[in-house]
Structure formats: structure tokens, C-alpha cells
Scaffold this motif. Structure first.
Motif, PDB file in Angstrom:
ATOM      1  N   ALA A 162      53.617  46.081  41.834  1.00  0.00           N
ATOM      2  CA  ALA A 162      52.620  46.994  41.274  1.00  0.00           C
ATOM      3  C   ALA A 162      52.715  47.088  39.757  1.00  0.00           C
ATOM      4  O   ALA A 162      51.769  47.523  39.094  1.00  0.00           O
ATOM      5  CB  ALA A 162      52.770  48.386  41.893  1.00  0.00           C
TER       6      ALA A 162
ATOM      7  N   LEU B 135      40.092  51.016  47.367  1.00  0.00           N
ATOM      8  CA  LEU B 135      41.248  50.323  46.815  1.00  0.00           C
ATOM      9  C   LEU B 135      42.273  51.309  46.269  1.00  0.00           C
ATOM     10  O   LEU B 135      41.905  52.403  45.852  1.00  0.00           O
ATOM     11  CB  LEU B 135      40.785  49.386  45.687  1.00  0.00           C
ATOM     12  CG  LEU B 135      39.773  48.310  46.079  1.00  0.00           C
ATOM     13  CD1 LEU B 135      39.335  47.534  44.840  1.00  0.00           C
ATOM     14  CD2 LEU B 135      40.338  47.367  47.132  1.00  0.00           C
ATOM     15  N   PRO B 136      43.543  50.932  46.270  1.00  0.00           N
ATOM     16  CA  PRO B 136      44.101  49.676  46.777  1.00  0.00           C
ATOM     17  C   PRO B 136      44.055  49.617  48.301  1.00  0.00           C
ATOM     18  O   PRO B 136      44.057  50.645  48.968  1.00  0.00           O
ATOM     19  CB  PRO B 136      45.536  49.692  46.254  1.00  0.00           C
ATOM     20  CG  PRO B 136      45.860  51.139  46.096  1.00  0.00           C
ATOM     21  CD  PRO B 136      44.576  51.815  45.687  1.00  0.00           C
TER      22      PRO B 136
ATOM     23  N   ALA C   4      47.157  46.680  40.215  1.00  0.00           N
ATOM     24  CA  ALA C   4      46.987  48.130  40.231  1.00  0.00           C
ATOM     25  C   ALA C   4      45.511  48.429  39.969  1.00  0.00           C
ATOM     26  O   ALA C   4      44.846  47.693  39.235  1.00  0.00           O
ATOM     27  CB  ALA C   4      47.869  48.808  39.181  1.00  0.00           C
ATOM     28  N   LEU C   5      45.016  49.507  40.559  1.00  0.00           N
ATOM     29  CA  LEU C   5      43.588  49.815  40.474  1.00  0.00           C
ATOM     30  C   LEU C   5      43.146  50.133  39.053  1.00  0.00           C
ATOM     31  O   LEU C   5      42.046  49.752  38.636  1.00  0.00           O
ATOM     32  CB  LEU C   5      43.256  50.984  41.406  1.00  0.00           C
ATOM     33  CG  LEU C   5      41.794  51.430  41.427  1.00  0.00           C
ATOM     34  CD1 LEU C   5      40.856  50.286  41.792  1.00  0.00           C
ATOM     35  CD2 LEU C   5      41.613  52.610  42.383  1.00  0.00           C
TER      36      LEU C   5
ATOM     37  N   ARG D  68      40.385  41.841  44.452  1.00  0.00           N
ATOM     38  CA  ARG D  68      41.446  42.332  45.329  1.00  0.00           C
ATOM     39  C   ARG D  68      42.385  43.233  44.546  1.00  0.00           C
ATOM     40  O   ARG D  68      42.763  42.917  43.407  1.00  0.00           O
ATOM     41  CB  ARG D  68      42.269  41.160  45.884  1.00  0.00           C
ATOM     42  CG  ARG D  68      41.768  40.564  47.164  1.00  0.00           C
ATOM     43  CD  ARG D  68      42.175  41.359  48.406  1.00  0.00           C
ATOM     44  NE  ARG D  68      43.483  40.975  48.913  1.00  0.00           N
ATOM     45  CZ  ARG D  68      44.373  41.855  49.363  1.00  0.00           C
ATOM     46  NH1 ARG D  68      44.138  43.153  49.306  1.00  0.00           N
ATOM     47  NH2 ARG D  68      45.523  41.440  49.855  1.00  0.00           N
ATOM     48  N   VAL D  69      42.766  44.359  45.143  1.00  0.00           N
ATOM     49  CA  VAL D  69      43.855  45.207  44.639  1.00  0.00           C
ATOM     50  C   VAL D  69      44.683  45.605  45.856  1.00  0.00           C
ATOM     51  O   VAL D  69      44.270  46.465  46.634  1.00  0.00           O
ATOM     52  CB  VAL D  69      43.342  46.466  43.910  1.00  0.00           C
ATOM     53  CG1 VAL D  69      44.532  47.271  43.382  1.00  0.00           C
ATOM     54  CG2 VAL D  69      42.401  46.110  42.763  1.00  0.00           C
ATOM     55  N   PRO D  70      45.833  44.974  46.077  1.00  0.00           N
ATOM     56  CA  PRO D  70      46.613  45.271  47.281  1.00  0.00           C
ATOM     57  C   PRO D  70      47.195  46.677  47.287  1.00  0.00           C
ATOM     58  O   PRO D  70      47.420  47.287  46.234  1.00  0.00           O
ATOM     59  CB  PRO D  70      47.741  44.231  47.241  1.00  0.00           C
ATOM     60  CG  PRO D  70      47.234  43.147  46.341  1.00  0.00           C
ATOM     61  CD  PRO D  70      46.391  43.852  45.322  1.00  0.00           C
ATOM     62  N   ALA D  71      47.460  47.158  48.492  1.00  0.00           N
ATOM     63  CA  ALA D  71      48.239  48.381  48.693  1.00  0.00           C
ATOM     64  C   ALA D  71      49.666  47.935  48.979  1.00  0.00           C
ATOM     65  O   ALA D  71      49.982  47.516  50.094  1.00  0.00           O
ATOM     66  CB  ALA D  71      47.671  49.193  49.854  1.00  0.00           C
ATOM     67  N   TRP D  72      50.520  47.980  47.993  1.00  0.00           N
ATOM     68  CA  TRP D  72      51.852  47.377  48.106  1.00  0.00           C
ATOM     69  C   TRP D  72      52.754  48.196  49.021  1.00  0.00           C
ATOM     70  O   TRP D  72      52.946  49.379  48.783  1.00  0.00           O
ATOM     71  CB  TRP D  72      52.490  47.241  46.728  1.00  0.00           C
ATOM     72  CG  TRP D  72      51.690  46.384  45.802  1.00  0.00           C
ATOM     73  CD1 TRP D  72      50.961  46.795  44.722  1.00  0.00           C
ATOM     74  CD2 TRP D  72      51.511  44.964  45.890  1.00  0.00           C
ATOM     75  NE1 TRP D  72      50.343  45.728  44.133  1.00  0.00           N
ATOM     76  CE2 TRP D  72      50.656  44.584  44.835  1.00  0.00           C
ATOM     77  CE3 TRP D  72      51.982  43.989  46.762  1.00  0.00           C
ATOM     78  CZ2 TRP D  72      50.272  43.268  44.613  1.00  0.00           C
ATOM     79  CZ3 TRP D  72      51.599  42.675  46.558  1.00  0.00           C
ATOM     80  CH2 TRP D  72      50.756  42.320  45.494  1.00  0.00           C
TER      81      TRP D  72
END
Length: 205
Positions: free
Chosen positions: A126, A85-86, A62-63, A114-118
Motif C-alpha cells: 500500500a 475502491l479499494p 492506494a486510492l 485497479r486499486v487493490p484492497a491489500w
């Protein structure tokens, strides 16, 4: 295949005790371990067949966790993180505090983030509060894994946890170099990937 809260908790426990996990991100399948465990990082690199002097990225789930962990970043760079991000992006950031030295390898002044966009099927991840050192779940130089079956069998057999998130987009993250961004707003694409140049330029404008 949707992941559950129990899957996310099992993933956290695996990382916390020095294990290595195969897991789905918003791009491709990855390998993850505790970023400050020398033994775990060495195991991951051996599985990856990756040279130990090559840096890897640190992933936050999470950002807000990433921003809290990197308070030394300047306001312009922090603004760039909030803009990008994400998402399916890896950022190369200045690392004046020398954080996560095992991930930085022979470049201690640079941190990959890295912070993915789930997506909805992976939204449970998340809630993971533990950062990980992560690298794509393929042999160095090999094809990226869109499905769990694409992850080399020896990796799946020699990791401590395998999470199946179904089929993923399959294009790795775009790597954006922000090391000079705080000083003069300069940035560049270090590796083309899932997010196009125009989208990055628009976000940073």
C-alpha cells in the motif's frame, strides 16, 4: 508469506528502471511494469503472449493516488471510485485526457483502473507510490495463478523481480464498466469475478 517494506521498495525500484515484476495482488498473481515505458510494456506483453492491441489496466496501490492522477473525472464517477475502491474490481473509465496510452492500446478513450484492497500479509504494498501497468501472471487465456508456483516458469525466469505473497484467493477482479456513469448513472459488468453484482449495485446505490 508477508511482504516487508523492503520488498515494496525493491518493487518500486524495479518498476522505476523499466523492469518487470511478478507480484501478488488481492486476487491473483500479476505482472507489472512502468505504464509509460514502451519497451517495458512490449516485454510484458511478450511474456504474457498477449496481443499488443489488447488494453491492460493501470494499478494504483492506494486510492488517493488514483484520484490525484485522474482529476478530470466528474463528481459522480469520483463518487463511484470512492464507493467501489479499494477492492477486487477493475473499472473501465472514460479517458478524455488520454492518460496512459500504452495501457489503453487501441482504445485510447477508455482506461482500466485497479486499486487493490491489500490483505494484512501484503499491506506493505500500500506504500508503493508508483502506478503500474498490470496484467495477470498467466499466458493469455491460461488459468489464473493463485500461488507463485502457478505462474508459468518462463515468466518467473524472464522477469526482473519475483515477490512471493503466499496463496491468494485465486479469483480475478470483477470488471465494471463505468464509462456512461457520469452521464446517467448507468453501469454494467464486463467480466464476472471476485465481487458479485449485488455488492456492486449496493455500493453504487
Amino acid at each position: 508469506m508477508a511482504l516487508s517494506a523492503a520488498d515494496a521498495q525493491t518493487f518500486e525500484r524495479c518498476i522505476a528502471v523499466g523492469g518487470i515484476a511478478v507480484f501478488p495482488a488481492d486476487t491473483v498473481y500479476g505482472l507489472a511494469c512502468e505504464p509509460d515505458s514502451k519497451e517495458a510494456v512490449q516485454r510484458l506483453y511478450m511474456l504474457k503472449r498477449r496481443r499488443p492491441d489488447k488494453p491492460a489496466a493501470v494499478m494504483f496501490f492506494a486510492l488517493d493516488l488514483a484520484l490525484a492522477a485522474l482529476p478530470e473525472l466528474g463528481p459522480r464517477t469520483t463518487g463511484a471510485l470512492r464507493a467501489l475502491l479499494p477492492g477486487a474490481i477493475t473499472l473501465l473509465l472514460p479517458n478524455p485526457a488520454g492518460r496512459y496510452p500504452l495501457a489503453c492500446a487501441n482504445e485510447p478513450g477508455v482506461l482500466g483502473l485497479r486499486v487493490p484492497a491489500w490483505p494484512p500479509a501484503l499491506a506493505a504494498l500500500a506504500d508503493v507510490r508508483w502506478p503500474v501497468l498490470q496484467s495477470s501472471a498467466n499466458a493469455a487465456g491460461g488459468p489464473d495463478a493463485r500461488r507463485l508456483a502457478d505462474v508459468p516458469e518462463y515468466m518467473r525466469e524472464h522477469t526482473d523481480l519475483v515477490l512471493d505473497g503466499g496463496e491468494l484467493p485465486g479469483t480475478p477482479s470483477t470488471v465494471v464498466d463505468l464509462r456512461a456513469f457520469e452521464r446517467d448513472g448507468a453501469w454494467s459488468i464486463a467480466r464476472a469475478g471476485a465481487v458479485g453484482d449485488a455488492d456492486i449495485a449496493a455500493a453504487l446505490a
